[in-house]
Design an enzyme around this catalytic site. Structure first.
Site, PDB file in Angstrom:
ATOM      1  N   THR A  13      -7.851   7.287   5.997  1.00 29.78           N
ATOM      2  CA  THR A  13      -9.228   6.893   5.677  1.00 29.78           C
ATOM      3  C   THR A  13      -9.609   5.592   6.384  1.00 29.78           C
ATOM      4  OG1 THR A  13      -8.964   7.918   3.508  1.00 29.78           O
ATOM      5  CG2 THR A  13     -10.783   6.373   3.739  1.00 29.78           C
ATOM      6  N   LYS A 106      -2.835  -4.316  -0.342  1.00 31.71           N
ATOM      7  CA  LYS A 106      -2.732  -5.307  -1.435  1.00 31.71           C
ATOM      8  C   LYS A 106      -1.437  -5.162  -2.230  1.00 31.71           C
ATOM      9  CE  LYS A 106      -5.215  -1.619  -2.491  1.00 31.71           C
ATOM     10  NZ  LYS A 106      -6.285  -0.880  -1.909  1.00 31.71           N
ATOM     11  N   GLU A 130      -8.493  -9.397   4.674  1.00 29.78           N
ATOM     12  CA  GLU A 130      -9.812  -9.325   4.037  1.00 29.78           C
ATOM     13  C   GLU A 130     -10.033  -7.998   3.312  1.00 29.78           C
ATOM     14  OE1 GLU A 130     -12.660 -11.769   4.026  1.00 29.78           O
ATOM     15  OE2 GLU A 130     -12.662 -10.340   2.384  1.00 29.78           O
ATOM     16  N   VAL A 133      -8.851  -6.737  -0.620  1.00 29.21           N
ATOM     17  CA  VAL A 133      -9.540  -6.981  -1.901  1.00 29.21           C
ATOM     18  C   VAL A 133     -11.022  -6.642  -1.751  1.00 29.21           C
ATOM     19  CG1 VAL A 133     -10.148  -8.703  -3.649  1.00 29.21           C
ATOM     20  CG2 VAL A 133      -7.942  -8.845  -2.479  1.00 29.21           C
ATOM     21  N   ASP A 202      -3.818  -1.277  -9.226  1.00 29.06           N
ATOM     22  CA  ASP A 202      -4.448  -1.685  -7.955  1.00 29.06           C
ATOM     23  C   ASP A 202      -5.297  -2.948  -8.165  1.00 29.06           C
ATOM     24  OD1 ASP A 202      -5.401  -0.999  -5.107  1.00 29.06           O
ATOM     25  OD2 ASP A 202      -7.278  -1.115  -6.224  1.00 29.06           O
ATOM     26  N   LYS A 206      -4.815  -6.740  -6.481  1.00 31.64           N
ATOM     27  CA  LYS A 206      -5.918  -7.505  -5.872  1.00 31.64           C
ATOM     28  C   LYS A 206      -6.079  -8.864  -6.557  1.00 31.64           C
ATOM     29  CE  LYS A 206      -8.290  -3.331  -4.334  1.00 31.64           C
ATOM     30  NZ  LYS A 206      -9.089  -2.188  -4.767  1.00 31.64           N
TER      31      LYS A 206
HETATM   32  P1  NAP Z   1      -4.434   7.288   3.836  1.00 34.66           P
HETATM   33  O1  NAP Z   1      -5.751   7.905   4.072  1.00 34.66           O
HETATM   34  O2  NAP Z   1      -3.475   7.981   2.940  1.00 34.66           O
HETATM   35  O3  NAP Z   1      -3.748   7.061   5.270  1.00 34.66           O
HETATM   36  C1  NAP Z   1      -2.431   6.600   5.380  1.00 34.66           C
HETATM   37  C2  NAP Z   1      -2.002   6.745   6.835  1.00 34.66           C
HETATM   38  O4  NAP Z   1      -0.693   6.230   6.974  1.00 34.66           O
HETATM   39  C3  NAP Z   1      -1.969   8.181   7.331  1.00 34.66           C
HETATM   40  O5  NAP Z   1      -2.436   8.257   8.656  1.00 34.66           O
HETATM   41  C4  NAP Z   1      -0.499   8.553   7.264  1.00 34.66           C
HETATM   42  O6  NAP Z   1      -0.099   9.490   8.250  1.00 34.66           O
HETATM   43  C5  NAP Z   1       0.150   7.219   7.564  1.00 34.66           C
HETATM   44  N1  NAP Z   1       1.464   7.116   6.942  1.00 34.66           N
HETATM   45  C6  NAP Z   1       1.740   7.045   5.614  1.00 34.66           C
HETATM   46  N2  NAP Z   1       3.064   6.992   5.415  1.00 34.66           N
HETATM   47  C7  NAP Z   1       3.636   7.042   6.641  1.00 34.66           C
HETATM   48  C8  NAP Z   1       4.970   7.062   7.098  1.00 34.66           C
HETATM   49  N3  NAP Z   1       6.007   7.000   6.255  1.00 34.66           N
HETATM   50  N4  NAP Z   1       5.208   7.107   8.435  1.00 34.66           N
HETATM   51  C9  NAP Z   1       4.170   7.158   9.301  1.00 34.66           C
HETATM   52  N5  NAP Z   1       2.884   7.170   8.937  1.00 34.66           N
HETATM   53  C10 NAP Z   1       2.618   7.117   7.616  1.00 34.66           C
HETATM   54  O7  NAP Z   1      -4.581   5.811   3.255  1.00 34.66           O
HETATM   55  P2  NAP Z   1      -5.860   4.870   3.339  1.00 34.66           P
HETATM   56  O8  NAP Z   1      -6.796   5.222   2.227  1.00 34.66           O
HETATM   57  O9  NAP Z   1      -6.358   4.809   4.704  1.00 34.66           O
HETATM   58  O10 NAP Z   1      -5.211   3.465   2.901  1.00 34.66           O
HETATM   59  C11 NAP Z   1      -4.425   2.736   3.798  1.00 34.66           C
HETATM   60  C12 NAP Z   1      -4.179   1.338   3.224  1.00 34.66           C
HETATM   61  O11 NAP Z   1      -5.438   0.693   3.028  1.00 34.66           O
HETATM   62  C13 NAP Z   1      -3.511   1.316   1.848  1.00 34.66           C
HETATM   63  O12 NAP Z   1      -2.717   0.150   1.764  1.00 34.66           O
HETATM   64  C14 NAP Z   1      -4.679   1.199   0.874  1.00 34.66           C
HETATM   65  O13 NAP Z   1      -4.325   0.600  -0.344  1.00 34.66           O
HETATM   66  C15 NAP Z   1      -5.582   0.287   1.667  1.00 34.66           C
HETATM   67  N6  NAP Z   1      -7.000   0.374   1.340  1.00 34.66           N
HETATM   68  C16 NAP Z   1      -7.617   1.576   1.259  1.00 34.66           C
HETATM   69  C17 NAP Z   1      -8.978   1.622   1.011  1.00 34.66           C
HETATM   70  C18 NAP Z   1      -9.712   2.934   0.917  1.00 34.66           C
HETATM   71  O14 NAP Z   1     -10.907   2.930   0.606  1.00 34.66           O
HETATM   72  N7  NAP Z   1      -9.082   4.067   1.183  1.00 34.66           N
HETATM   73  C19 NAP Z   1      -9.700   0.439   0.838  1.00 34.66           C
HETATM   74  C20 NAP Z   1      -9.032  -0.791   0.927  1.00 34.66           C
HETATM   75  C21 NAP Z   1      -7.680  -0.819   1.186  1.00 34.66           C
HETATM   76  P3  NAP Z   1      -0.699  11.000   8.249  1.00 34.66           P
HETATM   77  O15 NAP Z   1      -2.152  10.839   8.617  1.00 34.66           O
HETATM   78  O16 NAP Z   1       0.066  11.722   9.307  1.00 34.66           O
HETATM   79  O17 NAP Z   1      -0.494  11.518   6.866  1.00 34.66           O
HETATM   80  N1  HSE Z   2      -8.093   2.709  -4.214  1.00 34.47           N
HETATM   81  C1  HSE Z   2      -8.810   1.510  -3.969  1.00 34.47           C
HETATM   82  C2  HSE Z   2     -10.084   1.523  -4.789  1.00 34.47           C
HETATM   83  C3  HSE Z   2      -9.159   1.386  -2.508  1.00 34.47           C
HETATM   84  O1  HSE Z   2     -10.457   2.591  -5.298  1.00 34.47           O
HETATM   85  O2  HSE Z   2     -10.687   0.476  -4.948  1.00 34.47           O
HETATM   86  C4  HSE Z   2      -9.781   0.052  -2.180  1.00 34.47           C
HETATM   87  O3  HSE Z   2      -8.856  -0.979  -2.309  1.00 34.47           O
END
Ligand code: NAP
Ligand code: HSE
Length: 429
Positions: A13, A106, A130, A133, A202, A206
């Site tokens: 994502t 986080k 940034e 959180v 979560d 944060k």
């Molecule tokens: P996501 O959609 O699940 O994407 C995770 C990515 O990491 C995928 O591309 C996955 O590969 C790769 N990955 C995971 N484990 C791996 C491994 N063991 N080896 C190699 N690649 C691996 O997660 P996301 O929502 O983008 O979140 C990523 C980070 O941002 C997390 O720390 C989350 O807490 C943080 N975050 C997310 C959001 C949000 O709105 N989603 C907001 C703020 C912060 P594949 O694509 O091949 O599965």
């Molecule tokens: N899972 C987290 C949320 C992503 O829903 O706020 C953003 O950190």
């Protein structure tokens, strides 16, 4: 024109959002920074996965961690995978190799931030976060830079987009909890393990990051009292509305005479407050500084593009910084905060008792509350179709958490109580 090379661990994502913004906003990014940002390598788990967005053909995708870490000539490593073990390894290796790191993780920062900031400092590189959180809201930079002249009196925020989306959908569209959670997951808001979102974990991660940023102190995750939203039912949302409140998952910290009182908990928020109006995946943070007074920040707390926007801002900042400022404080290592024992905190409360239909129930509950110095503000009892599990709602004046815990322990043993009592704090202002 300088080109900045990026190695991105994780292309889900957030990684996809980052890559899209680099492409879509190339001109404004160049105009602002004078630089071009090139993704050179991407680490994923599954090379065959169908992706709805792909960067240019020059970007090397790999699922080989060693190839990603040792073969990289990147200027900045961007960790967007989530989880702890592998992310920690990648971030550590990058910092030790003298590369700047940007992360949205986080969980990693809450558990290993102290160690990682030390490594970054030793190697003279940046570790920016940034996006970790409140997603797209620039709250880390705001506290670190724009509010740097202030002693922070308090921070109260809605910091989890998934939990807020669930509570908003339950409240405005009458959705069931599980349906709303499934939608939040589909929209890319939820963590890989959504338990983290709904159990308040979560938000706790944060809060640990925010507290470090605001006070230059470490509030260990294990010491932070954390409650989630899984006990909240449709009836609580309806009772809250009738009483003039909205239910929100809150992260809070207050400076009480040099000690920090902090926690994560669902709360009834007076409908007139800005926090009560924060809906869907939006987050909000109210920071009160001793000089600035209250400042309110609002925006999307989760999702691909909002989070990608915060990640790219960090990348741009680091690419032109000679002396990165990671924590906003000079002290190193970061010391442990003095913590106010959570049971000494006080608040107004909402209690939902579930009782059998018997005479004298109200009187017995009221007596137990009075015995523990809890003063009742309002009481609501609704007719129920059957004689069991009749909900009785009380709101209270300010009461000490220790007294509340003792009173509920006593009341929940009473013979007419049919289910464990639900209690939530009330935020009036
Ligand atoms: P996501 O959609 O699940 O994407 C995770 C990515 O990491 C995928 O591309 C996955 O590969 C790769 N990955 C995971 N484990 C791996 C491994 N063991 N080896 C190699 N690649 C691996 O997660 P996301 O929502 O983008 O979140 C990523 C980070 O941002 C997390 O720390 C989350 O807490 C943080 N975050 C997310 C959001 C949000 O709105 N989603 C907001 C703020 C912060 P594949 O694509 O091949 O599965
Ligand atoms: N899972 C987290 C949320 C992503 O829903 O706020 C953003 O950190």
């Amino acid at each position: 024109m300088q080109t900045v090379k990026l190695a991105i661990a994780g292309f889900g994502t957030v990684g996809t959002g980052l890559a899209r913004i680099i492409e879509e906003n190339e001109d404004i990014i160049l105009a602002r920074s004078g630089k071009k940002f090139n993704i050179t390598s991407v680490l994923v788990r599954d090379l065959k996965k169908q992706r709805d967005y792909l960067p240019g053909p020059d970007v090397k995708f790999t699922n080989d961690v060693d190839e990603f870490t040792s073969g990289s000539d990147a200027d900045i490593v961007v960790e967007l995978m989530g989880g702890i073990t592998l992310a920690l390894d990648i971030v550590k290796k990058a910092l030790e190799a003298g590369k700047h790191v940007v992360t949205a993780n986080k969980h990693l920062l809450a558990e290993h931030g102290i160690e990682l900031f030390e490594i970054a400092k030793k190697n003279g590189v940046g570790l920016y976060y940034e996006s970790s959180v409140a997603g797209g809201i620039p709250i880390i930079q705001a506290i670190k830079e724009s509010l740097a002249a202030n002693r922070i009196k308090s921070i109260v925020g809605i910091l989890n987009g998934t939990a807020n989306y669930i509570l908003s959908e339950m409240s405005t569209n009458g959705l069931e909890f599980d349906t709303a959670l499934a939608q939040a997951t589909e929209l890319g808001y939820a963590e890989a393990d959504p338990t983290f979102d709904i159990e308040g974990i979560d938000t706790a991660h944060k809060m640990v990051v925010l507290i470090r940023n605001a006070y230059g102190k470490d509030y260990p995750l294990a010491d932070l009292p954390v409650e989630g939203i899984t006990s909240i039912e449709g009836q609580d949302i309806r009772f809250a509305r009738e009483l003039g409140y909205r239910i929100k998952l809150i992260g809070q910290v207050r400076d009480v005479g040099g000690k920090l009182e902090a926690g994560v908990f669902p709360a009834l928020v007076k409908y007139t407050l800005l926090l009560a109006r924060v809906g869907g995946n939006y987050n909000a943070v109210r920071v009160e500084g001793n000089a600035v007074g209250p400042a309110f920040f609002h925006g999307q707390g989760a999702g691909s593009m909002p989070t990608g926007s915060a990640v790219l801002a960090d990348i741009m900042a680091l690419s032109s910084s000679k002396t990165p400022d990671n924590t906003g404080f000079n002290n190193s290592p970061i010391e442990k905060a003095e913590i106010l024992p959570p049971e000494l905190a006080s608040s107004e409360y909402y209690f939902r008792f579930s009782v059998a239909d018997k005479a004298g129930v109200m009187a017995e509950i009221s007596r137990a509350m009075a015995d523990h110095n809890i003063s009742i503000a309002q009481a609501v009892q609704k007719d129920a179709p059957s004689g069991a599990n009749i909900p009785i709602v009380f709101t209270t004046h300010k009461a000490c958490t220790k007294d509340v815990n003792a009173a509920l322990k006593e009341i929940d043993k009473m013979s007419f109580i049919t289910r464990e009592t639900l209690s939530m704090r009330i935020l009036q202002g």
